[in-house]
Design a protein around this motif. Structure first.
Motif, PDB file in Angstrom:
ATOM      1  N   ALA A  25      -2.987   3.142 -42.797  1.00  0.00           N
ATOM      2  CA  ALA A  25      -3.145   4.282 -41.894  1.00  0.00           C
ATOM      3  C   ALA A  25      -2.944   5.573 -42.682  1.00  0.00           C
ATOM      4  O   ALA A  25      -1.866   5.831 -43.211  1.00  0.00           O
ATOM      5  N   HIS A  26      -3.976   6.369 -42.732  1.00  0.00           N
ATOM      6  CA  HIS A  26      -4.028   7.585 -43.552  1.00  0.00           C
ATOM      7  C   HIS A  26      -3.375   8.765 -42.824  1.00  0.00           C
ATOM      8  O   HIS A  26      -3.847   9.161 -41.754  1.00  0.00           O
ATOM      9  N   ARG A  27      -2.298   9.256 -43.377  1.00  0.00           N
ATOM     10  CA  ARG A  27      -1.513  10.362 -42.770  1.00  0.00           C
ATOM     11  C   ARG A  27      -1.000   9.961 -41.379  1.00  0.00           C
ATOM     12  O   ARG A  27      -0.861  10.795 -40.485  1.00  0.00           O
ATOM     13  N   GLY A  28      -0.768   8.664 -41.174  1.00  0.00           N
ATOM     14  CA  GLY A  28      -0.372   8.148 -39.862  1.00  0.00           C
ATOM     15  C   GLY A  28      -1.622   7.771 -39.084  1.00  0.00           C
ATOM     16  O   GLY A  28      -2.697   7.572 -39.671  1.00  0.00           O
ATOM     17  N   LEU A  65       1.470   2.523 -44.521  1.00  0.00           N
ATOM     18  CA  LEU A  65       1.375   3.893 -44.004  1.00  0.00           C
ATOM     19  C   LEU A  65       1.220   4.823 -45.202  1.00  0.00           C
ATOM     20  O   LEU A  65       2.037   4.791 -46.127  1.00  0.00           O
ATOM     21  N   GLU A  66       0.167   5.633 -45.183  1.00  0.00           N
ATOM     22  CA  GLU A  66      -0.029   6.608 -46.268  1.00  0.00           C
ATOM     23  C   GLU A  66       0.535   7.959 -45.843  1.00  0.00           C
ATOM     24  O   GLU A  66       0.292   8.412 -44.704  1.00  0.00           O
ATOM     25  N   ILE A  67       1.300   8.573 -46.746  1.00  0.00           N
ATOM     26  CA  ILE A  67       1.846   9.916 -46.483  1.00  0.00           C
ATOM     27  C   ILE A  67       1.587  10.792 -47.710  1.00  0.00           C
ATOM     28  O   ILE A  67       1.355  10.286 -48.806  1.00  0.00           O
ATOM     29  N   ILE A  91       3.399  16.501 -45.826  1.00  0.00           N
ATOM     30  CA  ILE A  91       2.293  17.403 -45.467  1.00  0.00           C
ATOM     31  C   ILE A  91       1.201  17.245 -46.509  1.00  0.00           C
ATOM     32  O   ILE A  91       1.492  16.993 -47.685  1.00  0.00           O
ATOM     33  N   HIS A  92      -0.046  17.397 -46.102  1.00  0.00           N
ATOM     34  CA  HIS A  92      -1.159  17.197 -47.039  1.00  0.00           C
ATOM     35  C   HIS A  92      -1.456  18.437 -47.875  1.00  0.00           C
ATOM     36  O   HIS A  92      -1.550  18.376 -49.096  1.00  0.00           O
ATOM     37  N   ASP A  93      -1.629  19.576 -47.209  1.00  0.00           N
ATOM     38  CA  ASP A  93      -2.077  20.781 -47.932  1.00  0.00           C
ATOM     39  C   ASP A  93      -0.906  21.479 -48.613  1.00  0.00           C
ATOM     40  O   ASP A  93       0.247  21.300 -48.211  1.00  0.00           O
ATOM     41  N   VAL A 137       1.817  11.773 -54.086  1.00  0.00           N
ATOM     42  CA  VAL A 137       2.491  12.976 -54.573  1.00  0.00           C
ATOM     43  C   VAL A 137       1.415  14.008 -54.858  1.00  0.00           C
ATOM     44  O   VAL A 137       0.569  13.837 -55.730  1.00  0.00           O
ATOM     45  N   LYS A 138       1.468  15.083 -54.094  1.00  0.00           N
ATOM     46  CA  LYS A 138       0.498  16.159 -54.232  1.00  0.00           C
ATOM     47  C   LYS A 138       0.989  17.152 -55.280  1.00  0.00           C
ATOM     48  O   LYS A 138       2.159  17.533 -55.262  1.00  0.00           O
ATOM     49  N   LYS A 139       0.122  17.587 -56.160  1.00  0.00           N
ATOM     50  CA  LYS A 139       0.428  18.635 -57.141  1.00  0.00           C
ATOM     51  C   LYS A 139       1.765  18.443 -57.849  1.00  0.00           C
ATOM     52  O   LYS A 139       2.622  19.342 -57.818  1.00  0.00           O
ATOM     53  N   VAL A 194      -3.423   5.067 -58.902  1.00  0.00           N
ATOM     54  CA  VAL A 194      -4.061   6.334 -59.247  1.00  0.00           C
ATOM     55  C   VAL A 194      -5.228   6.561 -58.293  1.00  0.00           C
ATOM     56  O   VAL A 194      -5.941   5.628 -57.924  1.00  0.00           O
ATOM     57  N   LEU A 195      -5.361   7.819 -57.901  1.00  0.00           N
ATOM     58  CA  LEU A 195      -6.458   8.202 -57.019  1.00  0.00           C
ATOM     59  C   LEU A 195      -7.600   8.738 -57.869  1.00  0.00           C
ATOM     60  O   LEU A 195      -7.369   9.389 -58.890  1.00  0.00           O
ATOM     61  N   VAL A 196      -8.800   8.430 -57.431  1.00  0.00           N
ATOM     62  CA  VAL A 196      -9.984   8.800 -58.215  1.00  0.00           C
ATOM     63  C   VAL A 196     -10.902   9.614 -57.304  1.00  0.00           C
ATOM     64  O   VAL A 196     -11.383   9.117 -56.282  1.00  0.00           O
ATOM     65  N   PRO A 245     -10.079   2.020 -51.279  1.00  0.00           N
ATOM     66  CA  PRO A 245     -10.748   3.312 -51.173  1.00  0.00           C
ATOM     67  C   PRO A 245     -10.280   4.147 -49.973  1.00  0.00           C
ATOM     68  O   PRO A 245      -9.824   3.603 -48.978  1.00  0.00           O
ATOM     69  N   TYR A 246     -10.446   5.458 -50.111  1.00  0.00           N
ATOM     70  CA  TYR A 246     -10.171   6.407 -49.028  1.00  0.00           C
ATOM     71  C   TYR A 246     -11.439   7.162 -48.708  1.00  0.00           C
ATOM     72  O   TYR A 246     -12.329   7.196 -49.550  1.00  0.00           O
ATOM     73  N   THR A 247     -11.593   7.815 -47.649  1.00  0.00           N
ATOM     74  CA  THR A 247     -11.020   7.583 -46.335  1.00  0.00           C
ATOM     75  C   THR A 247     -12.173   7.104 -45.478  1.00  0.00           C
ATOM     76  O   THR A 247     -13.119   7.864 -45.271  1.00  0.00           O
ATOM     77  N   VAL A 248     -12.115   5.874 -45.042  1.00  0.00           N
ATOM     78  CA  VAL A 248     -13.261   5.210 -44.413  1.00  0.00           C
ATOM     79  C   VAL A 248     -13.053   5.181 -42.897  1.00  0.00           C
ATOM     80  O   VAL A 248     -12.116   4.561 -42.408  1.00  0.00           O
TER      81      VAL A 248
HETATM   82  O1  G3P Z   1      -4.606   8.009 -49.995  1.00  0.00           O
HETATM   83  C1  G3P Z   1      -5.696   8.610 -50.527  1.00  0.00           C
HETATM   84  C2  G3P Z   1      -6.151   9.866 -49.877  1.00  0.00           C
HETATM   85  O2  G3P Z   1      -5.202  10.319 -48.983  1.00  0.00           O
HETATM   86  C3  G3P Z   1      -6.456  10.907 -50.897  1.00  0.00           C
HETATM   87  O3  G3P Z   1      -7.054  12.044 -50.394  1.00  0.00           O
HETATM   88  O4  G3P Z   1      -7.059  14.358 -49.660  1.00  0.00           O
HETATM   89  O5  G3P Z   1      -6.646  12.574 -48.012  1.00  0.00           O
HETATM   90  O6  G3P Z   1      -4.911  13.142 -49.681  1.00  0.00           O
HETATM   91  P1  G3P Z   1      -6.382  13.065 -49.402  1.00  0.00           P
END
Ligand code: G3P
Ligand code: CA
Length: 247
Positions: free
Chosen positions: A14-17, A41-43, A56-58, A117-119, A168-170, A216-219
Motif C-alpha cells: 500500500a503506497h503512502r497508506g 505499507l510504504e511510507i 510525508i512525501h514532498d 528515505v526522501k532526499k 533501490v528505487l529506479v 514496481p511503483y505505482t500501479v
Molecule cells: O515506493 C516507491 C514510490 O513511492 C516512489 O515514488 O514519488 O511515490 O515516492 P514516490
C-alpha cells in the motif's frame, strides 16, 4: 475485475497508506492499509527543523496540507497546526505523523514497513536515526525494508547496518535510456523497485539473475498489474490494493 494474488510470496504494498481513499501518509491512510490483507505499507520520511522524522512525501507541505513551506523549516510543533487531509474530502483534521507514531501504529500489525528515505543528502545521519528509532521501538528488523532513489545512501547504510533489508528505487527520468547495473546493486540491496514503465522481460531477467526482487511503483490499473505479474514481478506498489486485488 479484481486480480488474485498470483502466488503466496507475491507482495502487495500500500503506497503512502490506502492513499486512493484517504489522505496520503496520514494515520487514516496507514490504518486503513494495515487493516487490509496486504503485505507491506510504504511510507516516505523527511525531517523537521528540530530533527524529528515525519511521514510525508514532498519536501514541502504545500500540496498535501493547508499550509506552505518546507518541512526542514518547521518544528514539529509548528507542523502540527496544519491539516494534512487537504487532498481528499476526508473531513477530519489530519496531523502530520512522526516516525515514532508510525512505528507504534505498525507494531500492532504483522506487516512489513517499506520506508522510503526522501532526499537523504538534506538530512545528515537520517539513516542512523531511523535505525535508532527501530531499535528503540524494538520493531522486528525482519519486517523493515529501507529504500531510496539515492543509491549511494543505501549502499553506505547497508555497509554500516548490514542486518536490515534494502531496496533501490529506479526512476524513469534517470534510467529511461540505460538499465541499472544490477550486479552492483545486488552487492548491497535485496530489492530493485522501478517505475513500472521501465519493466520489460530483460529488466526482470537481469535483476532476477542477480537475486534481486522487483516491486514496481505505482500501479493503479488492473490491466497493467496483470501484464507485469505475467512478466514475473515479485510485488506491486499501489495506491489501491483493495481495488486491484481480491484480498
Ligand atoms: O515506493 C516507491 C514510490 O513511492 C516512489 O515514488 O514519488 O511515490 O515516492 P514516490
Ligand atoms: Ca514513496
Amino acid at each position: 475485475m479484481r486480480l488474485l494474488r498470483p502466488n503466496k510470496a507475491f507482495q502487495i504494498i500500500a503506497h503512502r497508506g490506502l492513499s486512493k481513499r484517504y489522505p496520503e501518509n496520514t494515520k487514516a491512510a496507514y490504518q486503513a492499509a494495515l487493516s487490509q490483507q496486504i503485505d507491506m505499507l510504504e511510507i516516505d520520511l523527511h525531517m523537521t527543523q528540530d530533527g524529528v522524522l515525519v511521514g510525508i512525501h514532498d519536501e514541502t507541505i504545500d500540496r498535501t496540507s493547508n499550509g506552505k513551506g518546507a518541512i526542514k523549516d518547521y518544528t514539529l510543533e509548528a507542523l502540527r497546526a496544519f491539516n494534512f487531509s487537504r487532498q481528499t474530502e476526508f473531513a477530519e483534521h489530519a496531523s502530520i505523523m512522526t516516525f515514532d507514531e508510525i512505528l507504534t501504529l505498525c507494531k500492532n500489525f504483522s506487516k512489513t514497513l517499506l520506508i522510503e528515505v526522501k532526499k537523504p543528502k538534506n538530512y545528515p545521519n537520517i539513516g542512523e536515526q531511523i535505525i535508532q528509532k527501530l531499535k528503540h521501538h524494538a520493531f522486528p528488523m525482519n519486517r523493515v525494508i529501507i529504500q531510496s532513489f539515492d543509491h549511494t545512501f543505501i549502499q553506505r547504510l547497508s555497509e554500516n547496518v548490514p542486518f536490515l533489508h534494502y531496496g533501490v528505487l529506479v526512476s524513469k527520468r534517470k534510467y529511461w535510456l540505460k538499465q541499472p547495473t544490477f550486479s552492483e546493486i545486488a552487492k548491497y540491496a535485496d530489492f530493485v523497485n522501478p517505475n513500472y514503465q521501465l519493466i520489460n522481460k530483460k529488466f526482470i531477467a537481469r535483476a532476477h539473475a542477480e537475486g534481486l526482487k522487483i516491486m514496481p511503483y505505482t500501479v493503479n490499473d488492473s490491466q497493467t498489474a496483470k501484464k507485469l505479474i505475467q512478466m514475473g514481478i515479485d510485488g506491486i506498489i499501489t495506491d489501491m490494493p483493495d481495488e486491484l486485488f481480491k484480498l
